[in-house]
Design an enzyme around this catalytic site. Structure first.
Site, PDB file in Angstrom:
ATOM      1  CE  LYS A  57      -4.098  -1.767   2.501  1.00 32.86           C
ATOM      2  NZ  LYS A  57      -4.824  -1.745   1.979  1.00 32.86           N
ATOM      3  NE  ARG A  69     -10.816 -10.131  -1.735  1.00 32.03           N
ATOM      4  CZ  ARG A  69     -11.251  -8.874  -2.617  1.00 32.03           C
ATOM      5  NH1 ARG A  69     -11.377  -9.176  -3.682  1.00 32.03           N
ATOM      6  NH2 ARG A  69     -11.519  -7.669  -2.093  1.00 32.03           N
TER       7      ARG A  69
END
Ligand code: BES
Ligand code: ZN
Ligand code: ZN
Length: 466
Positions: free
Chosen positions: A246, A321
């Protein structure tokens, strides 16, 4: 935490007073003529809130005929006036409205100050809140439990990864067991390996800290549900994005919040247990940090998940996920009535509706969504239902494996939900709490930082199940 008690006589000299009233409310006789006069004038005016400064504190005036949320917000406003010297506060007037003001006041008394050298000095002066005798002990206990559970969740979110790795998170959950009376089982790395939880292990590969998988079970006698409700919470104790790193400062700085889903579901079960709800619930929290370490999982990797599904990883930042998928397939063994997950899953959810509500979607019966939406209004932890058509699932097909872990640039919160649905074999609701879980600046009774989003919502929802 602030003590909540039934009050004796109003102690005008040394405490502050909140008068929550309508026009006809008879004020306590011990209050001075000045207060009676002010009260009369207040009810003639338009203002919903006003105050008088006294020698040692304040007398606050609140009109009773306001929305519950407005009353909670006034509770937070009252806290804002108090100084270090105002150590106690008395409520008098209309009890239902008092409870709402007290809830806001209690929730806004939260502080995360343990890391300051002079923490003691920063501590709020208020230690005691007195409520009128006609408010039942049961109601008082519920308010205290709510604050405890919300503060527990906020604390976990606010703890930086330097002080909260996956094992520490699991331990904090286990520490609740004696008081809550639920069971906590922590699966360690070796057990996670023998279970072949490929998603959780893949995300953990860049970390030097082992993953954990925590199972909390609250099973009261005579539960109303034959099959359990399963709550699954994302426990990414820090999300750097992994090799798909990120950018910082923009995206990475607040990523200690990425276990807010885990904190939310455990907070909700803790609260349900403290309040002895007659609902059988199980919380599952897969936990790890997500880092670009030496052997970190890479874009292009194919991972075999706990249920045997293969997943092509195309972005290591879509890690939530991966770990949730394993927990959701693990949930199947309990043959649940309903599975709900809570996760700070996508930036797409934040961009869509911001911090004011959670994005929800799923395939569960409408009756569950109706209840959840109702709970959302009552607690002001609102939810917005998004579409969940199978069309979105086609985006998650891989050319070399069963699934890939990212979709296109559009509707990322929904394609993430469809990815997760693949692993669930029960009626399912997915809650993306990425927006409301964290606030950059203080808002009413929610402080800056972790909000404890979803704790009150899910507790209220569990309470409504019949
Ligand atoms: N933890 C983030 C999502 C997030 C964003 C939480 C903002 C809280 C605030 C999640 O793991 C993530 O990075 N999601 C990616 C998914 C993408 C790579 C498909 C995202 O939303 O950008
Ligand atoms: Zn991520
Ligand atoms: Zn994440």
């Amino acid at each position: 935490m602030i003590q909540l008690k039934h009050s004796g006589d109003l102690d005008l000299l040394f405490s502050s007073i909140v008068i929550v009233s309508n026009k006809k409310t008879k004020l306590d006789k011990s209050l001075s003529d000045e207060v009676h006069l002010f009260h009369k004038k207040f009810h003639k005016g338009e203002e919903k809130f006003d105050f008088l400064k006294t020698l040692n504190g304040f007398i606050f005036f609140v009109k009773e005929d306001q929305k519950v949320e407005e009353l909670r917000v006034l509770g937070a406003k009252i806290i804002g006036y108090l100084t270090k010297e105002n150590t106690s506060i008395h409520f008098t007037g209309e009890s239902d409205a008092i409870l709402a003001v007290a809830e806001g006041l209690l929730l806004s008394s939260y502080q995360f100050i343990a890391y300051f050298k002079d923490a003691e000095k920063k501590k709020l002066g208020l230690t005691e809140v007195f409520l009128p005798a006609d408010i039942s002990q049961k109601k008082i206990d519920e308010l205290v439990s709510i604050a405890k559970a919300v503060f527990w969740a906020r604390d976990r979110v606010n703890e930086p990864v330097s002080h909260l790795n996956a094992s520490q998170l699991a331990q904090h959950i286990a520490d609740l067991a004696p008081e809550a009376g639920f069971s906590v089982q922590i699966l360690e790395k070796t057990q996670i390996e023998s279970l072949k939880m490929g998603g959780l292990l893949a995300v953990n590969r860049g970390s030097i800290d082992p993953p954990t998988f925590t199972i909390v079970e609250y099973k009261p006698e005579k539960a109303i549900n034959k099959k359990p409700i399963i709550l699954v919470g994302k426990g990414v104790v820090y999300d750097t994005g992994g090799l798909s790193l990120k950018p910082t400062p923009a995206s990475m700085d607040v990523m200690k919040c990425d276990m807010a889903g885990g904190a939310c579901v455990v907070g909700a079960v803790y609260l349900a247990a403290l309040q002895k709800l007659k609902v059988h619930v199980i919380a599952l929290v897969p936990a790890t940090d997500n880092r670009p370490g030496m052997n970190a999982y890479t874009p292009g990797d194919v991972i075999s998940m706990y249920d045997g599904t293969t997943v092509e990883v195309l972005n290591t930042d879509a890690e939530g996920r991966m770990i949730l998928a394993d927990a959701l397939s693990y949930a199947n063994k309990f043959k649940p009535e309903l599975v709900i997950d809570a996760a700070t899953l996508t930036g797409a959810a934040v961009r869509a509706i911001g911090t004011k509500a959670s994005v929800v979607m799923g395939n569960a019966d409408n009756k569950y969504f109706d209840l959840l939406e109702k709970s959302g209004i009552e607690t002001h932890e609102r939810v917005v239902r998004f579409p969940f058509w199978d069309d979105y699932a086609t985006e998650m097909k891989s050319t070399i494996a069963d699934l890939k872990n990212i979709g296109s640039a559009n509707a990322g919160m929904i394609t993430a939900g469809k990815f997760l649905e693949h692993f669930v074999k029960a009626p399912y609701i997915h809650m993306d709490i990425a927006g409301p879980a964290w606030l950059d600046t203080k808002e009413d009774y929610k402080g800056q930082g972790g909000t404890g989003a979803g704790v009150r919502l899910l507790y209220n929802f569990l309470k409504k199940l019949k």
